[in-house]
Motif scaffolding. Structure first.
Motif, PDB file in Angstrom:
ATOM      1  N   ASP A   1       0.376  -1.467  -0.074  1.00  0.00           N
ATOM      2  CA  ASP A   1       0.043   0.139   0.172  1.00  0.00           C
ATOM      3  C   ASP A   1       0.702   1.315  -0.096  1.00  0.00           C
ATOM      4  O   ASP A   1       0.640   2.364  -0.310  1.00  0.00           O
ATOM      5  CB  ASP A   1      -1.066   0.042   1.429  1.00  0.00           C
ATOM      6  CG  ASP A   1      -2.115  -1.366   0.714  1.00  0.00           C
ATOM      7  OD1 ASP A   1      -2.702  -1.426   0.000  1.00  0.00           O
ATOM      8  OD2 ASP A   1      -2.884  -1.138   2.160  1.00  0.00           O
ATOM      9  N   ARG A   2       1.447   0.885   0.678  1.00  0.00           N
ATOM     10  CA  ARG A   2       2.886   2.815   0.507  1.00  0.00           C
ATOM     11  C   ARG A   2       3.617   2.306  -0.237  1.00  0.00           C
ATOM     12  O   ARG A   2       3.740   3.748  -1.189  1.00  0.00           O
ATOM     13  CB  ARG A   2       3.458   2.588   1.680  1.00  0.00           C
ATOM     14  CG  ARG A   2       3.002   3.029   3.594  1.00  0.00           C
ATOM     15  CD  ARG A   2       3.705   2.568   4.371  1.00  0.00           C
ATOM     16  NE  ARG A   2       5.281   2.824   4.206  1.00  0.00           N
ATOM     17  CZ  ARG A   2       5.778   2.119   4.779  1.00  0.00           C
ATOM     18  NH1 ARG A   2       5.944   0.856   6.796  1.00  0.00           N
ATOM     19  NH2 ARG A   2       7.612   2.086   5.734  1.00  0.00           N
ATOM     20  N   MET A   3       4.229   1.630  -0.825  1.00  0.00           N
ATOM     21  CA  MET A   3       4.604   1.440  -2.858  1.00  0.00           C
ATOM     22  C   MET A   3       3.345   1.838  -3.418  1.00  0.00           C
ATOM     23  O   MET A   3       4.423   2.809  -3.735  1.00  0.00           O
ATOM     24  CB  MET A   3       5.142   0.233  -2.814  1.00  0.00           C
ATOM     25  CG  MET A   3       6.055  -1.063  -1.747  1.00  0.00           C
ATOM     26  SD  MET A   3       6.387  -1.890  -2.069  1.00  0.00           S
ATOM     27  CE  MET A   3       7.040  -2.458  -4.077  1.00  0.00           C
ATOM     28  N   ILE A   4       2.675   1.848  -3.206  1.00  0.00           N
ATOM     29  CA  ILE A   4       1.155   2.219  -4.521  1.00  0.00           C
ATOM     30  C   ILE A   4       1.011   3.812  -4.432  1.00  0.00           C
ATOM     31  O   ILE A   4       0.450   4.598  -4.998  1.00  0.00           O
ATOM     32  CB  ILE A   4       0.198   1.405  -4.184  1.00  0.00           C
ATOM     33  CG1 ILE A   4       0.310   0.005  -4.835  1.00  0.00           C
ATOM     34  CG2 ILE A   4      -1.068   2.533  -5.178  1.00  0.00           C
ATOM     35  CD1 ILE A   4      -1.273  -0.699  -4.181  1.00  0.00           C
ATOM     36  N   ALA A   5       1.541   4.313  -2.680  1.00  0.00           N
ATOM     37  CA  ALA A   5       0.793   5.791  -2.557  1.00  0.00           C
ATOM     38  C   ALA A   5       2.873   6.376  -3.038  1.00  0.00           C
ATOM     39  O   ALA A   5       2.247   7.672  -3.194  1.00  0.00           O
ATOM     40  CB  ALA A   5       0.990   5.437  -1.228  1.00  0.00           C
ATOM     41  N   ALA A   6       3.043   5.629  -2.555  1.00  0.00           N
ATOM     42  CA  ALA A   6       4.320   5.960  -3.273  1.00  0.00           C
ATOM     43  C   ALA A   6       4.305   7.014  -4.836  1.00  0.00           C
ATOM     44  O   ALA A   6       4.879   7.784  -5.235  1.00  0.00           O
ATOM     45  CB  ALA A   6       5.678   5.946  -2.866  1.00  0.00           C
ATOM     46  N   ILE A   7       3.531   5.825  -5.497  1.00  0.00           N
ATOM     47  CA  ILE A   7       3.709   6.575  -7.031  1.00  0.00           C
ATOM     48  C   ILE A   7       1.384   7.486  -7.535  1.00  0.00           C
ATOM     49  O   ILE A   7       1.714   7.339  -8.343  1.00  0.00           O
ATOM     50  CB  ILE A   7       3.288   5.666  -8.173  1.00  0.00           C
ATOM     51  CG1 ILE A   7       2.204   3.932  -7.864  1.00  0.00           C
ATOM     52  CG2 ILE A   7       4.658   4.996  -8.104  1.00  0.00           C
ATOM     53  CD1 ILE A   7       2.405   3.407  -8.849  1.00  0.00           C
ATOM     54  N   GLY A   8       1.124   8.061  -5.817  1.00  0.00           N
ATOM     55  CA  GLY A   8       0.012   8.866  -5.995  1.00  0.00           C
ATOM     56  C   GLY A   8      -0.882   8.176  -6.262  1.00  0.00           C
ATOM     57  O   GLY A   8      -1.766   8.846  -6.334  1.00  0.00           O
TER      58      GLY A   8
END
Ligand code: URA
Ligand code: URA
Length: 277
Positions: free
Chosen positions: A152-159
Motif C-alpha cells: 500500500d505504501r509503495m502504491i502511495a509512493a506513485i500517488g
C-alpha cells in the motif's frame, strides 16, 4: 552397545515440529490414518474373488463404478482444462467463477478462500504477487497482511491507492504453510492470471519478486537483474509494458533494497504519466 533410544517427543515438541514444518491448521476434527485398510471394500454387485495377497497376482481390473469426481485428473489434463477454460472467460467475473469451480489445482483443497483480486479492474496499473499467505487466505483478498501494508505504501509512493490500482497473484490459493508453489501448480494457474491480465488490460504491469517475474515475464534471470527494466508483456492481442520490482515481503526482511524499489516506482509513475499524455 546398542545406541540408547531417543525419548519419544512430547506432544508439545511434536506440535512445535508440525508448526515448523508448516502444518498450522487442522482440516478435520479427527485424525485420518490413510495407511489403514478400509473396513469394507466397496461391495461389488457381482461376486468377485477375494483378494489374496501375492506378488504374482495381477492388479485388480479398474472398477467402472467409480464416481467421476473421484477420478483424479492428470496434471496435464488439468493444465489443458485450465487453458481452455481461461481462454473462454469473457469477463473478470466469469474468470473468478471459473476459478471457484476449477478443481485442477490441489491447493484449492487446503485453502480457505479463493484470493482473486483487490482494487479497481479499470486501473491503469496492475501488481502481481506470488501467492496468498495466511491473512489473505482468511480474508479472500490479496496483500492484506504485513507485506500488503508495505505494498500500500509503495502504491502511495506513485500517488495512487487501491481504488486506482489492481492487485492479484500468480497463484490464487494459499499454499499450505506458505510453502513455495511447485512449478506444476504455477503452470496450472498461469493461464488464469494471464487471462486476468488480458481482461484488466493495464497500461503498466508490475511483477513483485522472483516467482511472479519469472512466471509472467518468461525469464530465468533473478530479481537483481530483472528489476527496474522494461519488458513487453504480450497478451496475444496486445503488448503491455511490464516491469519487475522487489517483493514487499523481501523488503521487510532487507530494507536496504527499498532504495532501488523507489527508483522502480519512479519509473512506473513516469510511464503512467507518459501513457496519459
Ligand atoms: N505475498 C504475495 O505474494 N501475495 C499476497 O497476496 C500476500 C503476500
Ligand atoms: N527474491 C524474491 O523472490 N523476491 C525479491 O524481491 C527478492 C528476492
Amino acid at each position: 552397545m546398542p545406541p540408547t533410544p531417543e525419548p519419544a517427543p512430547t506432544l508439545k515438541q511434536l506440535l512445535a515440529f508440525y508448526l515448523e514444518a508448516g502444518v498450522d491448521c487442522a482440516l478435520v476434527d479427527e485424525p485420518i490414518n490413510r495407511l489403514e485398510e478400509p473396513d469394507r471394500a466397496p461391495a461389488p454387485a457381482a461376486a468377485q474373488p477375494a483378494a489374496t495377497p501375492g506378488p504374482l497376482r495381477p492388479p485388480p481390473a479398474p472398477t467402472p463404478s467409480v464416481p467421476r469426481s473421484e477420478i483424479s485428473v492428470s496434471p496435464d489434463a488439468a493444465i489443458a482444462t485450465a487453458r481452455e477454460a481461461a481462454r473462454t472467460a469473457p469477463t473478470l467475473e466469469a474468470l473468478r467463477a471459473l476459478l471457484e469451480n476449477f478443481d485442477g489445482c490441489a491447493l484449492k483443497q487446503t485453502a480457505t478462500k479463493l484470493v482473486f483480486a483487490d482494487g479497481n479492474p479499470a486501473a491503469r496499473v496492475m501488481f502481481v504477487g506470488e501467492a496468498p499467505g495466511r491473512d489473505e487466505d482468511i480474508e479472500g483478498l490479496p496483500f492484506v497482511g504485513r507485506s500488503g501494508k508495505l505494498l500500500d505504501r509503495m502504491i502511495a509512493a506513485i500517488g495512487l491507492d487501491r481504488s486506482k490500482a489492481y492487485i492479484a497473484n500468480v497463484i490464487p490459493w494459499r499454499p499450505p504453510g506458505n510453502r513455495t508453489p511447485t512449478p506444476q501448480e504455477t503452470q496450472i494457474c498461469l493461464p488464469f492470471i494471464q487471462r486476468q491480465i488480458e481482461l484488466v488490460d493495464p497500461d503498466v504491469l508490475v511483477t513483485l519478486g522472483n516467482p511472479s517475474t519469472q512466471a509472467l515475464l518468461s525469464t530465468r534471470e533473478g530479481i537483481m537483474r530483472t528489476r527496474g527494466k522494461w519488458f513487453d508483456y504480450d497478451t496475444g492481442t496486445r503488448s503491455i509494458r511490464a516491469i519487475a520490482t522487489f517483493h514487499p515481503a523481501y523488503l521487510l526482511r532487507s530494507p536496504s533494497y527499498k532504495k532501488m524499489t523507489w527508483l522502480d516506482l519512479r519509473a512506473i509513475a513516469k510511464a503512467l504519466q507518459g501513457a496519459n499524455a
